[in-house]
Every structure is written in structure tokens, then in C-alpha cells.
Design a protein around this motif. Structure first.
Motif, PDB file in Angstrom:
ATOM      1  N   VAL A  74       0.246  -9.330  -0.900  1.00  0.00           N
ATOM      2  CA  VAL A  74      -1.139  -8.958  -1.195  1.00  0.00           C
ATOM      3  C   VAL A  74      -1.181  -7.557  -1.805  1.00  0.00           C
ATOM      4  CG1 VAL A  74      -3.454  -8.656  -0.231  1.00  0.00           C
ATOM      5  CG2 VAL A  74      -1.900 -10.363   0.770  1.00  0.00           C
ATOM      6  N   PHE A  75      -1.867  -7.456  -2.944  1.00  0.00           N
ATOM      7  CA  PHE A  75      -2.013  -6.194  -3.670  1.00  0.00           C
ATOM      8  C   PHE A  75      -3.495  -5.926  -3.910  1.00  0.00           C
ATOM      9  CE2 PHE A  75       2.080  -7.938  -4.533  1.00  0.00           C
ATOM     10  CZ  PHE A  75       2.938  -6.854  -4.548  1.00  0.00           C
ATOM     11  N   GLY A  76      -3.896  -4.670  -3.814  1.00  0.00           N
ATOM     12  CA  GLY A  76      -5.292  -4.289  -3.991  1.00  0.00           C
ATOM     13  C   GLY A  76      -5.633  -3.875  -5.405  1.00  0.00           C
ATOM     14  N   ARG A  77      -6.841  -3.392  -5.557  1.00  0.00           N
ATOM     15  CA  ARG A  77      -7.352  -2.939  -6.856  1.00  0.00           C
ATOM     16  C   ARG A  77      -6.504  -1.820  -7.442  1.00  0.00           C
ATOM     17  NH1 ARG A  77     -13.609  -1.571  -5.677  1.00  0.00           N
ATOM     18  NH2 ARG A  77     -13.740  -3.026  -3.973  1.00  0.00           N
ATOM     19  N   GLU A  78      -6.498  -1.761  -8.740  1.00  0.00           N
ATOM     20  CA  GLU A  78      -5.771  -0.695  -9.420  1.00  0.00           C
ATOM     21  C   GLU A  78      -6.324   0.676  -9.059  1.00  0.00           C
ATOM     22  OE1 GLU A  78      -5.379  -4.231 -12.292  1.00  0.00           O
ATOM     23  OE2 GLU A  78      -6.883  -3.486 -10.899  1.00  0.00           O
ATOM     24  N   SER A  79      -7.622   0.803  -8.919  1.00  0.00           N
ATOM     25  CA  SER A  79      -8.232   2.120  -8.702  1.00  0.00           C
ATOM     26  C   SER A  79      -8.192   2.591  -7.249  1.00  0.00           C
ATOM     27  CB  SER A  79      -9.683   2.115  -9.181  1.00  0.00           C
ATOM     28  OG  SER A  79     -10.456   1.204  -8.413  1.00  0.00           O
ATOM     29  N   ARG A  80      -8.155   1.674  -6.288  1.00  0.00           N
ATOM     30  CA  ARG A  80      -8.260   2.090  -4.879  1.00  0.00           C
ATOM     31  C   ARG A  80      -7.279   1.419  -3.932  1.00  0.00           C
ATOM     32  NH1 ARG A  80     -14.674   1.732  -4.042  1.00  0.00           N
ATOM     33  NH2 ARG A  80     -14.382  -0.048  -5.389  1.00  0.00           N
ATOM     34  N   GLY A  81      -6.604   0.410  -4.372  1.00  0.00           N
ATOM     35  CA  GLY A  81      -5.710  -0.305  -3.474  1.00  0.00           C
ATOM     36  C   GLY A  81      -6.480  -1.156  -2.474  1.00  0.00           C
ATOM     37  N   LEU A  82      -5.851  -1.448  -1.361  1.00  0.00           N
ATOM     38  CA  LEU A  82      -6.485  -2.221  -0.297  1.00  0.00           C
ATOM     39  C   LEU A  82      -7.251  -1.281   0.625  1.00  0.00           C
ATOM     40  CD1 LEU A  82      -3.463  -4.563   0.497  1.00  0.00           C
ATOM     41  CD2 LEU A  82      -5.609  -5.234  -0.604  1.00  0.00           C
ATOM     42  N   PRO A  83      -8.364  -1.744   1.195  1.00  0.00           N
ATOM     43  CA  PRO A  83      -9.161  -0.866   2.061  1.00  0.00           C
ATOM     44  C   PRO A  83      -8.434  -0.537   3.376  1.00  0.00           C
ATOM     45  CG  PRO A  83     -10.101  -3.080   1.989  1.00  0.00           C
ATOM     46  CD  PRO A  83      -8.976  -3.055   1.008  1.00  0.00           C
ATOM     47  N   GLU A  84      -8.625   0.696   3.845  1.00  0.00           N
ATOM     48  CA  GLU A  84      -7.964   1.140   5.072  1.00  0.00           C
ATOM     49  C   GLU A  84      -8.386   0.338   6.292  1.00  0.00           C
ATOM     50  OE1 GLU A  84      -7.392   5.152   6.242  1.00  0.00           O
ATOM     51  OE2 GLU A  84      -6.861   5.782   4.217  1.00  0.00           O
ATOM     52  N   ASN A  85      -9.632  -0.147   6.339  1.00  0.00           N
ATOM     53  CA  ASN A  85     -10.034  -0.936   7.509  1.00  0.00           C
ATOM     54  C   ASN A  85      -9.248  -2.248   7.583  1.00  0.00           C
ATOM     55  OD1 ASN A  85     -11.381  -2.191   5.395  1.00  0.00           O
ATOM     56  ND2 ASN A  85     -13.374  -2.220   6.399  1.00  0.00           N
ATOM     57  N   LEU A  86      -8.796  -2.773   6.466  1.00  0.00           N
ATOM     58  CA  LEU A  86      -7.902  -3.943   6.473  1.00  0.00           C
ATOM     59  C   LEU A  86      -6.499  -3.495   6.872  1.00  0.00           C
ATOM     60  CD1 LEU A  86      -6.934  -6.850   5.824  1.00  0.00           C
ATOM     61  CD2 LEU A  86      -6.673  -6.078   3.452  1.00  0.00           C
ATOM     62  N   LEU A  87      -6.004  -2.454   6.227  1.00  0.00           N
ATOM     63  CA  LEU A  87      -4.635  -1.995   6.491  1.00  0.00           C
ATOM     64  C   LEU A  87      -4.420  -1.649   7.960  1.00  0.00           C
ATOM     65  CD1 LEU A  87      -4.101   0.315   3.378  1.00  0.00           C
ATOM     66  CD2 LEU A  87      -3.256  -2.027   3.714  1.00  0.00           C
ATOM     67  N   SER A 122       0.843  -1.195   0.000  1.00  0.00           N
ATOM     68  CA  SER A 122       0.000   0.000   0.000  1.00  0.00           C
ATOM     69  C   SER A 122       0.876   1.242   0.000  1.00  0.00           C
ATOM     70  CB  SER A 122      -0.895   0.018   1.246  1.00  0.00           C
ATOM     71  OG  SER A 122      -1.580   1.243   1.338  1.00  0.00           O
ATOM     72  N   THR A 123       0.410   2.278  -0.665  1.00  0.00           N
ATOM     73  CA  THR A 123       1.120   3.559  -0.608  1.00  0.00           C
ATOM     74  C   THR A 123       1.016   4.175   0.779  1.00  0.00           C
ATOM     75  OG1 THR A 123      -0.838   4.744  -1.393  1.00  0.00           O
ATOM     76  CG2 THR A 123       0.756   4.034  -3.069  1.00  0.00           C
ATOM     77  N   LYS A 124       0.136   3.650   1.630  1.00  0.00           N
ATOM     78  CA  LYS A 124      -0.074   4.178   2.987  1.00  0.00           C
ATOM     79  C   LYS A 124       0.749   3.424   4.041  1.00  0.00           C
ATOM     80  CE  LYS A 124      -4.679   5.245   1.461  1.00  0.00           C
ATOM     81  NZ  LYS A 124      -6.039   4.805   1.384  1.00  0.00           N
ATOM     82  N   ALA A 125       1.585   2.512   3.609  1.00  0.00           N
ATOM     83  CA  ALA A 125       2.338   1.656   4.529  1.00  0.00           C
ATOM     84  C   ALA A 125       3.450   2.421   5.239  1.00  0.00           C
ATOM     85  CB  ALA A 125       2.924   0.473   3.773  1.00  0.00           C
ATOM     86  N   PRO A 126       3.814   1.963   6.432  1.00  0.00           N
ATOM     87  CA  PRO A 126       4.838   2.653   7.221  1.00  0.00           C
ATOM     88  C   PRO A 126       6.272   2.305   6.841  1.00  0.00           C
ATOM     89  CG  PRO A 126       4.008   0.795   8.455  1.00  0.00           C
ATOM     90  CD  PRO A 126       3.193   0.863   7.180  1.00  0.00           C
ATOM     91  N   GLN A 127       6.484   1.214   6.100  1.00  0.00           N
ATOM     92  CA  GLN A 127       7.847   0.772   5.831  1.00  0.00           C
ATOM     93  C   GLN A 127       8.022   0.378   4.371  1.00  0.00           C
ATOM     94  OE1 GLN A 127       8.680  -2.780   8.124  1.00  0.00           O
ATOM     95  NE2 GLN A 127       6.612  -3.539   7.789  1.00  0.00           N
ATOM     96  N   SER A 128       9.254   0.474   3.922  1.00  0.00           N
ATOM     97  CA  SER A 128       9.602   0.089   2.559  1.00  0.00           C
ATOM     98  C   SER A 128       9.580  -1.430   2.413  1.00  0.00           C
ATOM     99  CB  SER A 128      11.006   0.604   2.225  1.00  0.00           C
ATOM    100  OG  SER A 128      11.518  -0.027   1.075  1.00  0.00           O
ATOM    101  N   TYR A 129       9.228  -1.893   1.246  1.00  0.00           N
ATOM    102  CA  TYR A 129       9.262  -3.328   0.944  1.00  0.00           C
ATOM    103  C   TYR A 129      10.662  -3.901   1.125  1.00  0.00           C
ATOM    104  CZ  TYR A 129      11.681  -2.402  -3.433  1.00  0.00           C
ATOM    105  OH  TYR A 129      12.614  -2.032  -4.356  1.00  0.00           O
ATOM    106  N   ALA A 130      11.692  -3.070   0.998  1.00  0.00           N
ATOM    107  CA  ALA A 130      13.071  -3.536   1.109  1.00  0.00           C
ATOM    108  C   ALA A 130      13.532  -3.664   2.558  1.00  0.00           C
ATOM    109  CB  ALA A 130      13.999  -2.589   0.348  1.00  0.00           C
ATOM    110  N   GLN A 131      12.728  -3.207   3.512  1.00  0.00           N
ATOM    111  CA  GLN A 131      13.088  -3.296   4.930  1.00  0.00           C
ATOM    112  C   GLN A 131      12.596  -4.590   5.572  1.00  0.00           C
ATOM    113  OE1 GLN A 131      11.160   0.604   5.725  1.00  0.00           O
ATOM    114  NE2 GLN A 131      13.020   1.038   6.892  1.00  0.00           N
TER     115      GLN A 131
END
Length: 172
Positions: free
Chosen positions: A98-111, A79-88
Motif C-alpha cells: 500500500v502506497f499513499g498520495r504523492e504529496s502526503r503519503g498515507l495518513p498517520e492515523n492509519l499508520l 511510509s517514510t515514517k515506518a520503523p523498518q526497512s522494506y528489506a527486513q
């Protein structure tokens, strides 16, 4: 074995490209319904080229069904809203990315419930997101790199075939 999870993907060409990445890496592809296309879609098939026989595809009715099928699996949420880099992150061999929809990504209530396992791809300020198939490839190859690209061919070789020289030869 790496697992790529697409939650409600919308664009068949992206899913086809991701299927090709899965084929090239030996990763399994999980599609969580509803899908924005039919699995018989010609654009989906075309984007995946002749790699479809090499891909193990699982279709799940919803995300809860998928989680129930793999209760002890390590999941990482892009998610673009994630706290850490994928490389960490140190990914286990059997990670589910896990990747979300192209238009909205994963829902915040899940994140918000899995925030410690959320990852992002760093981008410059103002860039909204990357293409889904590019994002999958970036994160998947990092996870595979951490395990030495096990079970993957790591060295190429020249074929010895002569090809017609192109104009680029003038620059050598």
C-alpha cells in the motif's frame, strides 16, 4: 500474486508507470478513490504505453471498501515514517503493498494502527521521499525476489540482429 495499492494517487504519469511495472511483474493494481485524474487521462495512458491490456486494475471507492474486499489479506504500508526497512520483511506471495498520495503519503492515523506492518525505503538524512513509481518498483521487486521471481522470465537472450554501430563502439 502481488497486489499494488495506490491510495488516492494524484499524478497520472506515476500511475501509468506503476501500471507498466504491474504488467511486467504480473501484479494486480488497486486504485483507491478519489483519484487526482480520470482513468481516460492521456498522460496516464501514455506512461503505461501498450501495457494496459496486461494489467488487471481494480478501482475501489475508498480504503475501507478495499479492506472489506480482502479481509484476510496481508497488507504492508509504505511510509517514510515506518520503523523498518522494506528489506527486513518476509512478504507472502499474495501481499498487498500500500502506497499513499504523492504529496502526503498515507495518513498517520492509519499508520499508527498498522505500525508493525509499515515499511520504508532507506534514504540519506535530509531526503524527503522518492518518486512514487520508483518506490513501488523497489518494494515490489524485493517481494518478488523473495519468491524467486516465480512465473517471470529470468534470462534474456541476444536476438542475432545486427544493429548500426554507435559511437559507443569506439570505447570497447
Amino acid at each position: 500474486m502481488l497486489h499494488i495499492v495506490l491510495v488516492e494517487p494524484e499524478i497520472p504519469q506515476n500511475t501509468g508507470n506503476i501500471a507498466r511495472t504491474c504488467a511486467a511483474t504480473g501484479s494486480e493494481l488497486h486504485l483507491v478513490e478519489p483519484l487526482g485524474f480520470k482513468l481516460e487521462d492521456r498522460y496516464l495512458k501514455r506512461a503505461g504505453l501498450d501495457y494496459w491490456p496486461l494489467v488487471r486494475v481494480h478501482v475501489h471507492k475508498n480504503f475501507g471498501e478495499m479492506l472489506a474486499a480482502y479481509p484476510d489479506a496481508p497488507f504492508y504500508y509504505a511510509s517514510t515514517k515506518a520503523p523498518q526497512s522494506y528489506a527486513q520483511v518476509a512478504y507472502p506471495e499474495d501481499a498487498f503493498l500500500v502506497f499513499g498520495r504523492e504529496s502526503r503519503g498515507l495518513p498517520e492515523n492509519l499508520l499508527s494502527r498498522v505500525y508493525d506492518r509499515c515499511i520504508r525505503i532507506p534514504m540519506v538524512e535530509g531526503a524527503r521521499s522518492l518518486n512514487l513509481s520508483n518506490s513501488v518498483a523497489i518494494v515490489a521487486y524485493e517481494a518478488l525476489r523473495q519468491h524467486g521471481f516465480a512465473h517471470m522470465k529470468q534470462q534474456g537472450e541476444l536476438t542475432g540482429r545486427e544493429e548500426e554501430p554507435g559511437a559507443w563502439m569506439d570505447y570497447l
